[in-house]
Design an enzyme around this catalytic site. Structure first.
Site, mmCIF file in Angstrom:
data_model
loop_
_atom_site.group_PDB
_atom_site.id
_atom_site.type_symbol
_atom_site.label_atom_id
_atom_site.label_comp_id
_atom_site.label_asym_id
_atom_site.label_seq_id
_atom_site.Cartn_x
_atom_site.Cartn_y
_atom_site.Cartn_z
ATOM 1 N N TYR A 144 0.787 -1.315 -0.054
ATOM 2 C CA TYR A 144 0.103 0.070 0.126
ATOM 3 C C TYR A 144 0.943 1.077 -0.114
ATOM 4 O O TYR A 144 1.825 1.455 0.840
ATOM 5 C CB TYR A 144 -0.912 -0.191 1.392
ATOM 6 N N ASP A 239 9.605 2.829 -1.073
ATOM 7 C CA ASP A 239 8.305 3.576 -0.068
ATOM 8 C C ASP A 239 8.709 2.824 1.419
ATOM 9 O O ASP A 239 8.665 2.154 2.024
ATOM 10 C CB ASP A 239 7.015 2.826 -0.413
ATOM 11 N N LYS A 267 5.418 9.583 8.561
ATOM 12 C CA LYS A 267 5.498 8.947 9.839
ATOM 13 C C LYS A 267 6.561 9.266 10.803
ATOM 14 O O LYS A 267 6.664 10.479 11.238
ATOM 15 C CB LYS A 267 5.102 7.183 9.984
HETATM 16 N N1 HOZ Z 1 -3.350 2.893 6.195
HETATM 17 C C1 HOZ Z 1 -2.764 3.009 7.710
HETATM 18 C C2 HOZ Z 1 -1.911 1.718 8.155
HETATM 19 N N2 HOZ Z 1 -1.212 1.095 7.132
HETATM 20 C C3 HOZ Z 1 -3.815 3.316 8.517
HETATM 21 C C4 HOZ Z 1 -4.049 4.783 8.731
HETATM 22 C C5 HOZ Z 1 -4.819 5.207 9.944
HETATM 23 O O1 HOZ Z 1 -5.979 4.524 10.111
HETATM 24 O O2 HOZ Z 1 -4.401 6.014 10.601
#
Ligand code: HOZ
Length: 427
Positions: A144, A239, A267
């Site tokens: 992702y 990534d 992050k």
């Molecule tokens: N897509 C995020 C984790 N892989 C989740 C993001 C969130 O809900 O803060």
């Protein structure tokens, strides 16, 4: 455990926010029940609106490498409050942040700060296309890279968790620019390059996948990506939104010794505030406006609060390399001796317990995990004060604030579940 206040907040939220949440996995759809509404965090713990305490293994989905409210980060943020929170103009600190990133991740010869991982990968792809004059991207199933149109193809995280088809709202022409291949399959990548090598702008990969659960790269996989992209004049994009400064100070590229052309970070570089970055070879990055014709912009890019928090975090990590040895030891303690029926994948302080006996090496093997058992286990842990990601297909994260006692307590609660299952599994 009483969660009545979270329940009423969730009911209220669903009237004004789609699904009651601002990011889908948080809604607990795949595990059921009500997400605890978090009121505060401290160290390794979060506390919900009803005052329940949890040992937190979500850590804001990765960035809280030092736990909640680390004193250096709080102090840095307080300093910004004294001088102003947004200027939409260059600042000294953003230069400092770019420099410390470049020093830690030498492949990022130049760095552009943006606001989220999605923005970073979207910009990296545009840059790769502009630089190579090609349109196609290779990505991997179960990886992702944020909700970029053309990358929502066979994507992990919420798409995998909720089983959402990848074409809804994405113009077919965008999806058709993406070739999705099985993670860890060198053969598939070789074949794609054989067939369409001269049209592939970039291969984008999570060098340690974290969005189908944690899946490490097979030996030779990243090396093959490096080799094939180089041979065909394509760019290699790592990534590292999850792995950057997480699996080692220099990220996965330092751990595995591969130098990508472009890297995306998120992050961790904000210490928990919204920030991200893309960077890479200077000859490529110098094509970004205003030095070059590839456009990308943002008023809040390099926002002083996020930059200050990120700088404080990275300076702390630089000065305390022992953080990584401690994280390694704690996470190894957490993942040691998994019970029958569980496959544990771990790289540094990223981990996933898959409810399957078979090795998990790609999306096909990840999705064989028993999500019903995961769901029962998840609630068992939550009800006893352990906050795990509410999906089988997300990674867990240990922070430097987790103590040996936190880990021992977590292991004990998990062991009780496995000792009682399947009885517990029915309740
Ligand atoms: N897509 C995020 C984790 N892989 C989740 C993001 C969130 O809900 O803060």
């Amino acid at each position: 455990m009483n969660r009545s206040r979270s329940e009423s907040l969730f009911a209220r939220a669903q009237k004004v926010i789609p699904g009651g949440v601002n990011s889908p996995v948080r809604a607990f759809r795949s595990v059921g029940g009500t997400p605890p509404f978090i009121a505060r965090g401290n160290g390794s713990r979060v506390y919900d609106a009803d005052g329940n305490e949890y040992i937190d293994y979500v850590g804001s989905w990765g960035p809280l490498l030092l736990g909640h409210r680390h004193p250096d980060i709080i102090k840095a943020l307080e300093g910004v409050l004294e001088v102003g929170t947004s200027f939409g103009a260059p600042t000294e600190k953003e230069v400092e942040l770019a420099e410390i990133i470049r020093e830690a991740v030498p492949s990022m010869e130049m760095v552009r700060l943006v606001n989220s991982g999605t923005e970073a990968t979207m910009s990296a792809l545009r840059l790769a296309r502009g630089f190579t004059g090609r349109d196609l991207t290779v990505k991997f199933e179960g990886c992702y890279h944020g909700h970029v149109d053309s990358l929502l193809v066979k994507a992990g995280s919420g798409m995998a968790t909720l089983g959402i088809a990848d074409t809804v709202g994405v113009p077919r022409a965008f999806a058709e620019t993406t070739i999705a291949l099985p993670y860890n399959s060198i053969d598939a990548v070789e074949q794609a390059f054989r067939l369409r090598g001269d049209s592939i702008a970039a291969v984008i990969v999570e060098p340690v996948a974290g969005n189908m659960g944690c899946v490490p790269p097979a030996p030779g996989f990243l090396e093959a990506l490096r080799h094939l992209t180089e041979r065909h004049g394509s760019l290699l994009i790592f990534d590292e939104v999850m792995t950057g400064f997480r699996v080692s100070y220099g990220g996965a590229q330092a751990l595995y010794g591969i130098r990508p052309d472009i890297t995306t970070l998120g992050k961790v570089i904000g210490g928990g505030l919204p920030i991200a970055a893309y960077g890479g070879r200077a000859d490529i990055l110098s094509k970004v406006a205003p030095s070059g014709p590839i456009y990308q912009a943002g008023t809040l890019s390099g926002n002083p609060l996020a930059v200050a928090a990120g700088l404080a975090m990275l300076k702390y990590l630089k000065a305390h390399p022992n953080v990584y040895t401690d994280l390694e030891a704690r996470t190894a303690q957490l993942c040691a001796n998994p019970p029958e029926g569980i496959t544990v994948n771990r790289v540094g302080s990223m981990f996933t317990f898959f409810f399957t006996n078979s090795p998990v090496t790609d999306w096909d093997s990840a999705k064989k995990a028993d999500t019903q058992r995961f769901k029962q286990f998840f609630h068992w842990m939550l009800d006893r004060g352990v906050y795990l990601a509410p999906s089988q297909f997300e990674a867990g994260f240990v922070s430097a604030a987790h103590t040996e006692a936190d880990i021992a307590k977590t292991v004990e609660i998990a062991r009780e579940y496995f000792a009682k299952a399947p009885a517990a599994a029915q309740g």
